[in-house]
Design a protein around this motif. Structure first.
Motif, PDB file in Angstrom:
ATOM      1  N   ALA A 185      29.035  42.828  53.719  1.00  0.00           N
ATOM      2  CA  ALA A 185      30.402  43.246  54.028  1.00  0.00           C
ATOM      3  C   ALA A 185      30.866  44.378  53.108  1.00  0.00           C
ATOM      4  CB  ALA A 185      31.343  42.049  53.911  1.00  0.00           C
ATOM      5  N   LEU A 186      30.496  44.316  51.840  1.00  0.00           N
ATOM      6  CA  LEU A 186      30.912  45.359  50.892  1.00  0.00           C
ATOM      7  C   LEU A 186      30.314  46.705  51.256  1.00  0.00           C
ATOM      8  CD1 LEU A 186      30.611  43.388  47.521  1.00  0.00           C
ATOM      9  CD2 LEU A 186      32.717  44.189  48.586  1.00  0.00           C
ATOM     10  N   TRP A 187      29.019  46.737  51.516  1.00  0.00           N
ATOM     11  CA  TRP A 187      28.395  48.018  51.842  1.00  0.00           C
ATOM     12  C   TRP A 187      28.829  48.528  53.203  1.00  0.00           C
ATOM     13  CZ3 TRP A 187      26.507  50.900  48.255  1.00  0.00           C
ATOM     14  CH2 TRP A 187      26.021  50.336  47.088  1.00  0.00           C
ATOM     15  N   ARG A 188      29.127  47.630  54.126  1.00  0.00           N
ATOM     16  CA  ARG A 188      29.662  48.077  55.418  1.00  0.00           C
ATOM     17  C   ARG A 188      31.035  48.704  55.229  1.00  0.00           C
ATOM     18  NH1 ARG A 188      29.445  43.504  58.192  1.00  0.00           N
ATOM     19  NH2 ARG A 188      27.330  43.919  58.945  1.00  0.00           N
ATOM     20  N   SER A 189      31.829  48.151  54.325  1.00  0.00           N
ATOM     21  CA  SER A 189      33.158  48.711  54.059  1.00  0.00           C
ATOM     22  C   SER A 189      33.052  50.108  53.447  1.00  0.00           C
ATOM     23  CB  SER A 189      33.942  47.788  53.124  1.00  0.00           C
ATOM     24  OG  SER A 189      34.140  46.516  53.713  1.00  0.00           O
ATOM     25  N   VAL A 190      32.085  50.296  52.529  1.00  0.00           N
ATOM     26  CA  VAL A 190      31.889  51.626  51.946  1.00  0.00           C
ATOM     27  C   VAL A 190      31.487  52.621  53.029  1.00  0.00           C
ATOM     28  CG1 VAL A 190      30.487  52.970  50.327  1.00  0.00           C
ATOM     29  CG2 VAL A 190      31.308  50.705  49.678  1.00  0.00           C
ATOM     30  N   ALA A 191      30.612  52.200  53.935  1.00  0.00           N
ATOM     31  CA  ALA A 191      30.190  53.099  55.018  1.00  0.00           C
ATOM     32  C   ALA A 191      31.368  53.465  55.918  1.00  0.00           C
ATOM     33  CB  ALA A 191      29.081  52.441  55.842  1.00  0.00           C
ATOM     34  N   ILE A 192      32.225  52.506  56.233  1.00  0.00           N
ATOM     35  CA  ILE A 192      33.393  52.787  57.078  1.00  0.00           C
ATOM     36  C   ILE A 192      34.320  53.773  56.371  1.00  0.00           C
ATOM     37  CG2 ILE A 192      35.488  51.778  58.065  1.00  0.00           C
ATOM     38  CD1 ILE A 192      33.843  49.235  58.576  1.00  0.00           C
ATOM     39  N   TYR A 193      34.536  53.552  55.070  1.00  0.00           N
ATOM     40  CA  TYR A 193      35.381  54.495  54.323  1.00  0.00           C
ATOM     41  C   TYR A 193      34.763  55.892  54.336  1.00  0.00           C
ATOM     42  CZ  TYR A 193      37.607  57.019  50.560  1.00  0.00           C
ATOM     43  OH  TYR A 193      38.266  57.995  49.836  1.00  0.00           O
ATOM     44  N   ARG A 194      33.450  55.971  54.165  1.00  0.00           N
ATOM     45  CA  ARG A 194      32.789  57.275  54.106  1.00  0.00           C
ATOM     46  C   ARG A 194      32.979  58.042  55.419  1.00  0.00           C
ATOM     47  NH1 ARG A 194      28.491  58.673  50.383  1.00  0.00           N
ATOM     48  NH2 ARG A 194      28.263  56.460  49.848  1.00  0.00           N
ATOM     49  N   TRP A 195      32.871  57.356  56.551  1.00  0.00           N
ATOM     50  CA  TRP A 195      33.049  58.014  57.854  1.00  0.00           C
ATOM     51  C   TRP A 195      34.511  58.416  58.077  1.00  0.00           C
ATOM     52  CZ3 TRP A 195      29.481  60.148  60.726  1.00  0.00           C
ATOM     53  CH2 TRP A 195      28.155  59.699  60.649  1.00  0.00           C
ATOM     54  N   ALA A 196      35.440  57.530  57.682  1.00  0.00           N
ATOM     55  CA  ALA A 196      36.853  57.863  57.850  1.00  0.00           C
ATOM     56  C   ALA A 196      37.242  59.060  56.979  1.00  0.00           C
ATOM     57  CB  ALA A 196      37.713  56.650  57.499  1.00  0.00           C
ATOM     58  N   ALA A 197      36.735  59.085  55.728  1.00  0.00           N
ATOM     59  CA  ALA A 197      37.031  60.215  54.841  1.00  0.00           C
ATOM     60  C   ALA A 197      36.372  61.487  55.346  1.00  0.00           C
ATOM     61  CB  ALA A 197      36.557  59.896  53.427  1.00  0.00           C
ATOM     62  N   LEU A 198      35.207  61.381  55.967  1.00  0.00           N
ATOM     63  CA  LEU A 198      34.553  62.553  56.546  1.00  0.00           C
ATOM     64  C   LEU A 198      35.408  63.140  57.671  1.00  0.00           C
ATOM     65  CD1 LEU A 198      32.044  64.404  56.863  1.00  0.00           C
ATOM     66  CD2 LEU A 198      31.167  62.710  58.505  1.00  0.00           C
ATOM     67  N   ALA A 199      35.963  62.266  58.510  1.00  0.00           N
ATOM     68  CA  ALA A 199      36.816  62.750  59.594  1.00  0.00           C
ATOM     69  C   ALA A 199      38.040  63.493  59.046  1.00  0.00           C
ATOM     70  CB  ALA A 199      37.253  61.580  60.473  1.00  0.00           C
ATOM     71  N   TYR A 200      38.618  62.978  57.972  1.00  0.00           N
ATOM     72  CA  TYR A 200      39.774  63.643  57.365  1.00  0.00           C
ATOM     73  C   TYR A 200      39.380  64.996  56.773  1.00  0.00           C
ATOM     74  CZ  TYR A 200      43.662  64.491  54.160  1.00  0.00           C
ATOM     75  OH  TYR A 200      44.715  65.059  53.494  1.00  0.00           O
ATOM     76  N   ALA A 201      38.204  65.038  56.094  1.00  0.00           N
ATOM     77  CA  ALA A 201      37.737  66.312  55.532  1.00  0.00           C
ATOM     78  C   ALA A 201      37.449  67.321  56.643  1.00  0.00           C
ATOM     79  CB  ALA A 201      36.484  66.074  54.690  1.00  0.00           C
TER      80      ALA A 201
END
Length: 385
Positions: free
Chosen positions: A7-23
């Protein structure tokens, strides 16, 4: 791999994709005024490829090593530093966001999840230095480059590393305690089931043999005495709490069940009412030393000798265990002669074990007055949090 880690690493991956979309949104909006617009799109392509790669790589526990974490930090720092080439000096001076924006925090989160708050803070420090270096490379004066936006971003990186690393440690500790509680509950239920069956059969037979042997006398009396000893030992075994089984050798273990397992009609074991924890290896060595001492009593103290085991907490986290018997005692020089003859039961099985733990052994004995062996084990050094 536990469900928590997944669950922790899945959460990091979700954050990474969401932050990529913002960038990506920021780059699309600001590309027209960049000094090198194509550079902005190139950096976005690198970020997209790395996000996809890390999503796959961090999903497998075997790949979450130092090499992958270092590469994650290096790629993130490179994308951050590319801002100095793509962005204009005017934009840098007026607080425009870096090309990765909040995407850089994903590397901090990965380090915090993998190594705790210290690793998270180390990654935050590296990226904070990158934020400062961006302004220096772009030729922006230090006073103007470290505006409120840059300082806020740096503080958020440090907070992310600290808070996420601490929370992850708490969550993993809670998961370990829950798993241990479930294991203990299952062990207790199985012990209770076995105790019921033993009580209904074996213990009743042993009690009957003891009683009838005493009534018949002679050899039957000796058989009855042995049956009584086995009944006491078996009752102690099925009634004692299950000993801890640590996940690692340094995990704390309650020393009491390891000692009460030696209780019988000839051995009395006294322990405190509360747990006496020691690291798993240390607890095993102390229990082994006690077993060796009781074996010496059985071998040398004579038939009918009794022994008493006393466990005490020394008040500083260490323990004191004494084994006393009412046998004939040790003649002067007996231990020295045994060591010289190559019989190293006391020297190695008792003194050697306790010495390796940093403790001490004191032996008091006199002819006709029994023997007392006192073993003191100091408190272990606390592990780094």
């Amino acid at each position: 791999m536990t469900g928590l880690d997944t669950a922790l690493w899945r959460s990091v991956a979700i954050y990474r994709w969401a932050a990529l979309a913002y960038a990506a949104l920021l780059i699309a909006v600001n590309a027209g005024r960049y000094a090198h617009p194509l550079g902005g799109w190139a950096v976005l392509a690198v970020m997209t490829a790395w996000t996809a790669g890390t999503t796959y790589a961090f999903a497998a526990p075997g790949r979450r090593g130092p090499a992958l974490l270092a590469a994650d930090l290096a790629v993130t720092s490179g994308c951050l530093l590319a801002t100095a080439w793509v962005e204009t000096e005017h934009g840098m001076t007026h607080g425009m966001p870096t090309l990765p924006a909040s995407w850089v925090a994903a590397a901090v989160l990965s380090w915090a999840v993998a190594g705790g708050k210290r690793a998270g803070l180390a990654a935050a420090a590296a990226l904070a230095a990158g934020n400062i270096a961006v302004n220096a490379l772009a030729g922006v004066p230090a006073v103007r480059g470290l505006g409120s936006g840059t300082l806020n971003g740096i503080m958020l990186l440090f907070l992310a590393g600290l808070v996420v690393g601490h929370v992850v440690k708490l969550a993993r500790d809670a998961e370990a305690r829950l798993a241990r509680a479930v294991e203990l509950e299952a062990a207790t239920r199985e012990r209770e089931r076995l105790a019921r069956r033993i009580h209904d059969s074996v213990l009743q037979v042993l009690a009957l043999v003891q009683r009838r042997g005493g009534e018949l006398g002679g050899e039957a009396a000796e058989l009855g005495r042995l049956a009584g000893e086995q009944e006491v030992a078996l009752r102690s075994l099925v009634g004692a709490p299950p000993p801890a089984r640590p996940a690692r050798s340094g995990a704390p273990v309650d020393l009491r069940p390891l000692l009460t397992a030696h209780a019988s009609t000839a051995v009395t074991v006294s322990t405190p009412a509360t747990a006496v924890p020691l690291p798993g290896h240390a607890a095993g060595e102390v229990a082994g030393a006690v077993a060796a001492a009781l074996d010496n009593v059985a071998r040398h103290a004579g038939e009918g000798a009794r022994a008493w085991v006393l466990l005490e907490d020394d008040g500083a986290g260490g323990v004191v265990v004494s084994v006393r018997d009412d046998g004939p005692g040790l003649p002067p020089g007996r231990l020295e002669r045994a060591a010289a003859d190559g019989r190293l039961g006391v020297a190695q099985s008792i003194r050697g074990r306790i010495r390796d733990l940093g403790g001490t052994v004191a032996i008091a004995s006199a002819p006709g007055e029994g023997t007392e062996i006192e073993m003191s084990v100091p408190a272990p050094r606390p592990a780094d949090a």
